[in-house]
Design a protein around this motif. Structure first.
Motif, PDB file in Angstrom:
ATOM      1  N   UNK A  24      21.216  20.185 -36.732  1.00 29.20           N
ATOM      2  CA  UNK A  24      20.686  21.565 -37.366  1.00 29.20           C
ATOM      3  C   UNK A  24      19.568  22.385 -36.771  1.00 29.20           C
ATOM      4  N   UNK A  25      18.638  21.546 -36.452  1.00 26.92           N
ATOM      5  CA  UNK A  25      17.433  22.124 -35.833  1.00 26.92           C
ATOM      6  C   UNK A  25      17.832  22.687 -34.385  1.00 26.92           C
ATOM      7  N   UNK A  26      18.559  21.731 -33.702  1.00 30.17           N
ATOM      8  CA  UNK A  26      19.011  22.304 -32.560  1.00 30.17           C
ATOM      9  C   UNK A  26      19.651  23.439 -32.448  1.00 30.17           C
ATOM     10  N   UNK A  27      20.606  23.817 -33.442  1.00 28.25           N
ATOM     11  CA  UNK A  27      21.251  25.017 -33.806  1.00 28.25           C
ATOM     12  C   UNK A  27      20.457  26.285 -34.086  1.00 28.25           C
ATOM     13  N   UNK A  28      19.473  26.033 -34.773  1.00 25.90           N
ATOM     14  CA  UNK A  28      18.342  26.983 -35.306  1.00 25.90           C
ATOM     15  C   UNK A  28      17.434  27.600 -33.949  1.00 25.90           C
ATOM     16  N   UNK A  29      16.986  26.309 -33.345  1.00 21.81           N
ATOM     17  CA  UNK A  29      16.149  26.749 -32.505  1.00 21.81           C
ATOM     18  C   UNK A  29      16.993  27.601 -31.212  1.00 21.81           C
ATOM     19  N   UNK A  30      18.111  27.236 -30.855  1.00 22.87           N
ATOM     20  CA  UNK A  30      18.667  28.062 -29.954  1.00 22.87           C
ATOM     21  C   UNK A  30      19.067  29.468 -30.492  1.00 22.87           C
ATOM     22  N   UNK A  31      19.212  29.433 -31.662  1.00 29.24           N
ATOM     23  CA  UNK A  31      19.279  30.893 -32.501  1.00 29.24           C
ATOM     24  C   UNK A  31      18.259  31.567 -32.193  1.00 29.24           C
ATOM     25  N   UNK A  32      17.179  31.191 -32.187  1.00 23.47           N
ATOM     26  CA  UNK A  32      15.778  31.732 -32.249  1.00 23.47           C
ATOM     27  C   UNK A  32      15.244  31.791 -30.865  1.00 23.47           C
ATOM     28  N   UNK A  33      16.142  31.577 -29.587  1.00 24.21           N
ATOM     29  CA  UNK A  33      15.602  31.854 -28.569  1.00 24.21           C
ATOM     30  C   UNK A  33      14.971  30.867 -27.553  1.00 24.21           C
ATOM     31  N   UNK A  34      14.829  29.549 -28.357  1.00 22.62           N
ATOM     32  CA  UNK A  34      14.242  28.462 -27.647  1.00 22.62           C
ATOM     33  C   UNK A  34      15.152  27.935 -26.651  1.00 22.62           C
ATOM     34  N   UNK A  35      14.643  27.273 -25.256  1.00 22.19           N
ATOM     35  CA  UNK A  35      15.541  26.557 -24.534  1.00 22.19           C
ATOM     36  C   UNK A  35      15.382  25.085 -25.131  1.00 22.19           C
ATOM     37  N   UNK A  36      16.416  24.351 -25.203  1.00 24.54           N
ATOM     38  CA  UNK A  36      16.264  22.912 -26.202  1.00 24.54           C
ATOM     39  C   UNK A  36      16.879  21.732 -25.088  1.00 24.54           C
TER      40      UNK A  36
END
Length: 281
Positions: A24-36
């Motif tokens: 879930x954090x991976x999804x939200x991080x990428x939605x918020x513009x982070x490279x993961x």
């Protein structure tokens, strides 16, 4: 990726990313513009999780890397992989286990104690160590390191899982110390302390045993267990610059459980849906 997201321009590593809070954090991080970089010990589970992230966030810059966090060389290689992107800015040390044979002081096997601490404590230490080295190497002046602890490190339970509880207490102390040591470098360290979550593992274990279920549910003011996405939203805040003055904090995302004495009666409050559906559980 969202060029104007809350994490735009930041590089993040998430361990235990193949499911639950990590996915879930991976999804939200990428939605918020982070490279993961998503890391987990299971490559098949990682492949499935990666597909889910790309399905939900087609523009995501995301990679996967197999990692056993109890092995320092593997953690180092994981963190070093972010150097190709300019070095990490966010480290979410989320991987952990709770063993089925974990019990009380008398009945917990020594090998279960050692395994639990090797993953839950050493793994966090290795993640923090190599995050700091990478941040310095890449000349970073600010960063956020988030470590997954648990509410069981804050309150006692008469349903013991002693190795797990002790390991999460160690994470609290480790994080607090590092927050002080690295504050003038701009590196923040905070703990996420989740309450028990609505996962198949927990629900299958509780089954139809209503007294066993109610013994736990009654402590939640909302009348329900937490969801992984609720934890992930808290991680986004801790990872973002919005939390720039939050350091050394034990962030209990527990629906008020650790503040409750007498809880309300009536039907449970509705729960949010996880972005990844059953893959989050």
């Amino acid at each position: 990726m969202a060029s104007n997201g809350r994490l735009a321009g930041k590089n993040a590593i998430i361990t235990g990313a193949a499911g639950g809070i990590g996915l879930e954090t991976s999804i939200l991080f990428t939605k918020e513009g982070a490279s993961v970089i998503m890391a987990d010990i299971s490559e098949p589970a990682l492949e499935k999780a990666l597909a889910k992230v790309k399905q939900l966030v087609p523009s995501a810059r995301v990679e996967t890397k197999k990692c056993d966090v109890s092995k320092e060389a593997e953690v180092k290689a994981l963190v070093d992989a972010a150097d190709a992107w300019g070095g990490l800015d966010i480290m979410f040390n989320n991987a952990g286990i709770m063993h089925a044979q974990d019990d009380d002081a008398v009945n917990t096997p020594e090998n279960v104690w050692d395994l639990t601490h090797n993953i839950n404590v050493k793994g966090v230490w290795f993640g923090c160590k190599h995050a700091v080295l990478a941040l310095r190497r890449n000349g970073k002046k600010r960063a956020s390191i988030i470590n997954t602890a648990s509410v069981v490190a804050l309150v006692g339970a008469a349903t013991p899982q002693l190795a797990y509880t002790a390991s999460k207490g160690a994470v609290l102390a480790l994080t607090r110390e590092l927050a002080m040591v690295h504050a003038r470098e701009g590196f923040r360290f905070n703990n996420l302390c989740p309450a028990p979550l609505n996962t198949p593992l927990l629900q299958d274990w509780l089954g139809d045993d209503q007294p066993k279920r109610m013994r736990r549910e009654i402590h939640f003011p909302a009348g329900r267990f937490g969801e992984a996405v609720e934890q992930a939203h808290a991680v986004v805040f801790l990872a973002s610059d919005e939390s720039s003055f939050v350091n050394g904090h034990d962030f209990a995302v527990d629906g008020g459980m650790t503040k409750a004495y007498v809880t309300p009666e009536g039907p449970a409050a509705p729960a949010p849906q996880n972005n990844a559906g059953k893959d989050s559980l």
